[in-house]
Scaffold this motif. Structure first.
Motif, PDB file in Angstrom:
ATOM      1  N   THR A  31      40.906  36.409  39.622  1.00 49.10           N
ATOM      2  CA  THR A  31      40.711  36.416  38.177  1.00 49.10           C
ATOM      3  C   THR A  31      39.896  37.622  37.744  1.00 49.10           C
ATOM      4  N   GLY A  32      38.840  37.938  38.496  1.00 45.59           N
ATOM      5  CA  GLY A  32      38.007  39.081  38.142  1.00 45.59           C
ATOM      6  C   GLY A  32      38.772  40.396  38.221  1.00 45.59           C
ATOM      7  N   ILE A  33      39.501  40.600  39.331  1.00 45.05           N
ATOM      8  CA  ILE A  33      40.279  41.830  39.502  1.00 45.05           C
ATOM      9  C   ILE A  33      41.405  41.892  38.481  1.00 45.05           C
ATOM     10  N   ALA A  34      42.088  40.753  38.278  1.00 44.19           N
ATOM     11  CA  ALA A  34      43.193  40.713  37.326  1.00 44.19           C
ATOM     12  C   ALA A  34      42.730  41.066  35.920  1.00 44.19           C
ATOM     13  N   SER A  35      41.564  40.563  35.553  1.00 45.63           N
ATOM     14  CA  SER A  35      41.022  40.855  34.225  1.00 45.63           C
ATOM     15  C   SER A  35      40.782  42.348  34.049  1.00 45.63           C
ATOM     16  N   LEU A  36      40.232  42.981  35.087  1.00 42.68           N
ATOM     17  CA  LEU A  36      39.976  44.425  35.023  1.00 42.68           C
ATOM     18  C   LEU A  36      41.271  45.230  34.924  1.00 42.68           C
ATOM     19  N   LEU A  37      42.333  44.702  35.537  1.00 40.35           N
ATOM     20  CA  LEU A  37      43.606  45.426  35.563  1.00 40.35           C
ATOM     21  C   LEU A  37      44.528  45.044  34.410  1.00 40.35           C
ATOM     22  N   GLY A  38      44.093  44.071  33.595  1.00 40.85           N
ATOM     23  CA  GLY A  38      44.887  43.708  32.429  1.00 40.85           C
ATOM     24  C   GLY A  38      45.876  42.571  32.635  1.00 40.85           C
ATOM     25  N   TYR A  39      45.725  41.803  33.711  1.00 41.66           N
ATOM     26  CA  TYR A  39      46.605  40.667  33.948  1.00 41.66           C
ATOM     27  C   TYR A  39      45.978  39.374  33.423  1.00 41.66           C
ATOM     28  N   LYS A  40      46.818  38.447  32.977  1.00 42.80           N
ATOM     29  CA  LYS A  40      46.379  37.089  32.694  1.00 42.80           C
ATOM     30  C   LYS A  40      46.462  36.292  33.999  1.00 42.80           C
ATOM     31  N   THR A  41      45.603  35.282  34.111  1.00 41.79           N
ATOM     32  CA  THR A  41      45.548  34.506  35.354  1.00 41.79           C
ATOM     33  C   THR A  41      45.519  33.013  35.059  1.00 41.79           C
ATOM     34  N   GLU A  42      46.228  32.253  35.860  1.00 42.12           N
ATOM     35  CA  GLU A  42      46.188  30.794  35.813  1.00 42.12           C
ATOM     36  C   GLU A  42      45.853  30.299  37.218  1.00 42.12           C
ATOM     37  N   ILE A  43      44.823  29.472  37.307  1.00 43.77           N
ATOM     38  CA  ILE A  43      44.307  29.027  38.599  1.00 43.77           C
ATOM     39  C   ILE A  43      44.445  27.513  38.726  1.00 43.77           C
ATOM     40  N   VAL A  44      44.953  27.066  39.875  1.00 43.85           N
ATOM     41  CA  VAL A  44      45.042  25.636  40.192  1.00 43.85           C
ATOM     42  C   VAL A  44      43.991  25.338  41.249  1.00 43.85           C
ATOM     43  N   ILE A  45      43.092  24.397  40.950  1.00 47.20           N
ATOM     44  CA  ILE A  45      41.937  24.178  41.821  1.00 47.20           C
ATOM     45  C   ILE A  45      41.656  22.679  41.974  1.00 47.20           C
ATOM     46  N   PRO A  46      41.240  22.230  43.143  1.00 49.81           N
ATOM     47  CA  PRO A  46      40.879  20.820  43.315  1.00 49.81           C
ATOM     48  C   PRO A  46      39.712  20.438  42.403  1.00 49.81           C
ATOM     49  N   GLU A  47      39.802  19.273  41.783  1.00 56.64           N
ATOM     50  CA  GLU A  47      38.741  18.829  40.883  1.00 56.64           C
ATOM     51  C   GLU A  47      37.413  18.633  41.624  1.00 56.64           C
ATOM     52  N   LYS A  48      37.485  18.469  42.961  1.00 52.21           N
ATOM     53  CA  LYS A  48      36.270  18.282  43.761  1.00 52.21           C
ATOM     54  C   LYS A  48      35.449  19.565  43.906  1.00 52.21           C
ATOM     55  N   ALA A  49      36.057  20.720  43.617  1.00 53.32           N
ATOM     56  CA  ALA A  49      35.321  21.983  43.715  1.00 53.32           C
ATOM     57  C   ALA A  49      34.113  21.936  42.796  1.00 53.32           C
ATOM     58  N   SER A  50      33.071  22.655  43.139  1.00 56.09           N
ATOM     59  CA  SER A  50      31.835  22.584  42.362  1.00 56.09           C
ATOM     60  C   SER A  50      32.067  22.980  40.910  1.00 56.09           C
ATOM     61  N   ASN A  51      31.303  22.351  40.020  1.00 59.30           N
ATOM     62  CA  ASN A  51      31.426  22.666  38.595  1.00 59.30           C
ATOM     63  C   ASN A  51      31.172  24.143  38.338  1.00 59.30           C
ATOM     64  N   GLU A  52      30.217  24.711  39.075  1.00 58.76           N
ATOM     65  CA  GLU A  52      29.881  26.121  38.894  1.00 58.76           C
ATOM     66  C   GLU A  52      31.084  27.020  39.207  1.00 58.76           C
ATOM     67  N   THR A  53      31.820  26.665  40.273  1.00 56.41           N
ATOM     68  CA  THR A  53      32.996  27.454  40.654  1.00 56.41           C
ATOM     69  C   THR A  53      34.016  27.470  39.523  1.00 56.41           C
ATOM     70  N   LYS A  54      34.306  26.290  38.982  1.00 61.73           N
ATOM     71  CA  LYS A  54      35.316  26.195  37.918  1.00 61.73           C
ATOM     72  C   LYS A  54      34.847  26.891  36.644  1.00 61.73           C
ATOM     73  N   GLU A  55      33.554  26.802  36.366  1.00 62.68           N
ATOM     74  CA  GLU A  55      33.014  27.459  35.171  1.00 62.68           C
ATOM     75  C   GLU A  55      33.108  28.977  35.294  1.00 62.68           C
ATOM     76  N   ILE A  56      32.848  29.501  36.506  1.00 63.22           N
ATOM     77  CA  ILE A  56      32.947  30.958  36.730  1.00 63.22           C
ATOM     78  C   ILE A  56      34.371  31.433  36.498  1.00 63.22           C
ATOM     79  N   ILE A  57      35.336  30.702  37.045  1.00 60.87           N
ATOM     80  CA  ILE A  57      36.740  31.099  36.889  1.00 60.87           C
ATOM     81  C   ILE A  57      37.147  31.086  35.420  1.00 60.87           C
ATOM     82  N   ARG A  58      36.722  30.057  34.702  1.00 60.91           N
ATOM     83  CA  ARG A  58      37.034  29.998  33.265  1.00 60.91           C
ATOM     84  C   ARG A  58      36.358  31.136  32.507  1.00 60.91           C
ATOM     85  N   SER A  59      35.105  31.424  32.878  1.00 62.60           N
ATOM     86  CA  SER A  59      34.363  32.471  32.172  1.00 62.60           C
ATOM     87  C   SER A  59      34.984  33.846  32.381  1.00 62.60           C
TER      88      SER A  59
END
Length: 279
Positions: A31-59
């Motif tokens: 997501t970070g690299i894609a954002s810098l290069l101008g790509y949109k990103t959609e991420i599928v992640i287990p709900e058990k992953a830490s809240n911080e991880t999911k918040e970073i990806i959304r941010s």
């Protein structure tokens, strides 16, 4: 993997959307690299992953889909919720969506064969005798293992495996999940395996901080726990600490490893914590 997709002409700036299943780190990186290069990103992640991880990806700008998958997305028909959803999204519009598919992408292996492996060899002056890491996609253990064994066939490659129903984000238990295609290509690269329980892994988080001033992730702690319990008389032993602990404040609080106040104090004192743009 992004560079590989662009070079093959299947990932096009200003047109393609990247979609990928992940347990965290690859999703953040993509997501970070894609954002810098101008790509949109959609991420599928287990709900058990830490809240911080999911918040970073959304941010970082990604659209996030959560599934009731394992902490490391399962591989295998009928169990691969995150991977199946990402594949379904990608196949719905193949002219637009691109999935790197880290679980089968040879560029994942090559990143470690050309990067991590040579770095370890150089930093140890070629003296490494044992290499420990966990397995999620299999890219790290096979990429590093292939390079080190080319340099010295006697280097022991040791895989770390969590217990069933584990809490180690990014790791895979092979009794609960099939082995990823990327790992299957070179699984004989692994000389031995060590199992680690949740209690053993979480039990060394504070030990590492008190001894070395490092605030580490559950996966890093699991590697350390495996290294401690493996019988080695002598040699140069290397373990991969693939993550620091910044994304796991909520997890450590839930598991009663540290209170939120203790975590904040530890983070303020922690050594070798790099500056990052997304926190």
């Amino acid at each position: 993997m992004i560079k590989d997709g662009e070079e093959k002409g299947i990932l096009k700036r200003g047109h393609s959307i990247i979609v990928e299943p992940t347990s965290g780190n690859t999703g953040i990186a993509l997501t970070g690299i894609a954002s810098l290069l101008g790509y949109k990103t959609e991420i599928v992640i287990p709900e058990k992953a830490s809240n911080e991880t999911k918040e970073i990806i959304r941010s970082l700008g990604a659209k996030v889909y959560e599934t009731s998958d394992d902490l490391c997305p399962k591989v295998g028909a009928g169990t691969d919720q995150s991977i199946a959803l990402a594949t379904s999204i990608a196949s719905s519009r193949p002219d637009t969506y691109y999935s790197p598919n880290q679980y089968a992408n040879e560029a994942n292996f090559l990143g470690h064969y050309k990067g991590t492996g040579p770095e370890i060899w150089k930093q140890t002056d070629g003296t490494v005798t044992h290499f420990f890491t966990g397995v999620g996609t299999g890219g790290t253990i096979t990429g590093v293992g292939a390079f080190l064994k080319e340099k010295n066939p006697d280097v022991k490659i040791i895989g770390c495996q969590p217990q069933k129903d584990h809490l180690i984000q990014g790791w895979r238990n092979f009794e609960e999940s099939a082995k990823p295609d990327l790992f299957l290509k070179r699984e004989k690269m692994v000389d031995d395996w060590v199992s680690v329980t949740n209690a053993e892994a979480f039990g060394v988080v504070n030990e590492v901080f008190e001894k070395d001033g490092l605030l580490i992730s559950p996966s890093s702690a699991a590697v350390y726990a495996c290294m401690k319990k493996y019988d080695i008389d002598s040699g140069c032993v290397v373990g991969i600490f693939a993550d620091d602990g910044r994304k796991f404040k909520s997890i450590y609080s839930e598991q009663k490893i540290m209170t939120e106040e203790e975590f904040d104090n530890a983070l303020a004192k922690a050594k070798h914590v790099s500056k990052i743009a997304y926190m």
